[in-house]
Design a protein around this motif. Structure first.
Motif, PDB file in Angstrom:
ATOM      1  N   ALA A  76     -60.187 149.037  81.540  1.00  0.00           N
ATOM      2  CA  ALA A  76     -61.205 147.985  81.639  1.00  0.00           C
ATOM      3  C   ALA A  76     -62.336 148.534  82.492  1.00  0.00           C
ATOM      4  N   ALA A  96     -64.643 151.577  80.523  1.00  0.00           N
ATOM      5  CA  ALA A  96     -63.328 151.099  80.090  1.00  0.00           C
ATOM      6  C   ALA A  96     -62.545 152.187  79.363  1.00  0.00           C
ATOM      7  N   VAL A 153     -62.379 144.980  78.259  1.00  0.00           N
ATOM      8  CA  VAL A 153     -61.249 145.895  78.140  1.00  0.00           C
ATOM      9  C   VAL A 153     -61.500 146.901  77.018  1.00  0.00           C
TER      10      VAL A 153
END
Length: 367
Positions: free
Chosen positions: A144, A151, A190
């Motif tokens: 993330a 991420a 994410v």
């Protein structure tokens, strides 16, 4: 040789946050409960009173010596570390107060995987505070970030014998991650994998090649699949093999399942299809008793410093009671041994139990 500690889901929010030294606002937004203290009451009704405040090390309990025996400790943190009061439109929300970050420090956690279906429970603001709190505590994160590039970046940790450990984390919608949580070029979120998983492997291979150096060991930490059940779809197994054969990972660290799944060793490299929960506040919640969700495992693989191959695997069993990890009884350890042996046998892996109650793995092709 490198020794690594891996766990499945670590949930330090809700009821657990309420027993730590700096509990946050207990208000939650669930159809069956409006206060995190409800989960504390359920646990105390089941197993007895829990002292408050508990120290930061309390929840790790009997697992601390085994955790500290490893060179590096990696957990899937299924908790937003935030004071945000902007819950996402979903049924369950986990958060731990940032002042309780000492709980992760107490266990010496070096890396928190964040590619899961709870890290944005309290919105993108909650994610940003989580990332900032962990960074300030010196804990690496993967899966993330403030944007897609972050991420997708692996966490990088030095190894004492030279080289580095890389943890590249991602998740799938099959684990419950909302599609809208995906990080973009301009939006925090994410690292969400393209599905089918076979389509995601080339991208993961590219990301790993860009980061990996000679002497590095690479872990693919993936949040995939449902919470309950022992079935491992062919797609998941094919993807795990491809992560090793095509992408070049040395360990596949799968999580999302609330109980441990079968273990495979493919080309002398470890595949955990589902590591199971490690810490949670689910005591007293009824349902799915046949899976023994109160029993958890700490995975301690020993990896070749030269090749990343699996040299040995110890599994330490625990039972959650009063929001604490307690060493499993001989009967409970035996139940885990029998269950994991049954589920791993299809992959050519056998699970045995040592005299001290720890479990160990043997596999085809092992020296």
């Amino acid at each position: 040789m490198h020794s690594v500690a891996l766990t499945g889901d670590v949930m330090l929010g809700r009821g657990i946050d309420q027993i730590l030294p700096h509990p946050g606002d207990p208000a939650i937004h669930e159809c069956h409960a409006r206060s995190a203290l409800t989960y504390l009451a359920l646990a105390e009704r089941r197993n007895g009173p829990i002292r408050r405040p508990a120290g930061f090390a309390y929840v790790w309990g009997d697992a601390l010596p085994a955790l500290r025996s490893a060179a590096i400790r990696i957990v899937n943190l299924e908790t937003s570390v935030t004071t945000s009061d902007s819950p996402e439109a979903k049924g369950i929300h986990y958060r731990m107060h940032p002042d309780n970050i000492g709980c992760l420090r107490a266990a010496g956690i070096e890396c928190c995987v964040l590619a899961n279906n709870h890290v944005l429970d309290w919105g993108r603001g909650g994610l940003l505070q989580t990332l900032g709190t962990l960074a300030q505590a010196g804990i690496a994160t993967a899966g993330a970030g403030r944007n897609a590039a972050q991420a997708e970046q692996p966490a990088v940790m030095p190894l004492s014998a030279g080289g580095r450990l890389l943890v590249l984390a991602a998740g799938t919608t099959s684990s419950g991650i909302p599609a809208g949580w995906a990080a973009t070029a301009t939006q925090p979120g994410v690292h969400l994998l393209q599905e089918p998983l076979s389509a995601a492997v080339p991208r993961l291979a590219t990301l790993l090649r860009a980061a990996k150096r000679s002497g590095d060991i690479a872990v693919a930490s993936i949040h995939w699949g449902p919470n309950w059940g022992y079935d491992i779809p062919r797609e998941l197994r094919d993807a795990a093999h491809a992560l090793i054969d095509e992408a070049g990972f040395d360990v596949v660290h799968g999580h999302s399942s609330h109980h441990p799944l079968g273990i495979e060793v493919h080309r002398n490299r470890l595949i955990l299809y589902g590591a199971g929960d490690f810490i949670n506040d689910y005591e007293g919640i009824e349902g799915y008793e046949e899976f023994r969700g109160d029993l958890t495992l700490l995975y301690l693989p020993r990896l070749s410093a030269a090749t990343g191959e699996l040299l040995g695997l110890t599994l330490v069993p625990f039972r959650i009671g009063r929001f604490r990890l307690n060493r499993a009884s001989a009967a409970d350890a035996g139940w885990l041994r029998d269950t994991l042996d049954r589920e791993s046998l299809r992959f050519g892996t056998r699970i045995g139990m040592a005299a001290d109650g720890t479990l160990d793995a043997a596999w085809r092709g092992a020296a």
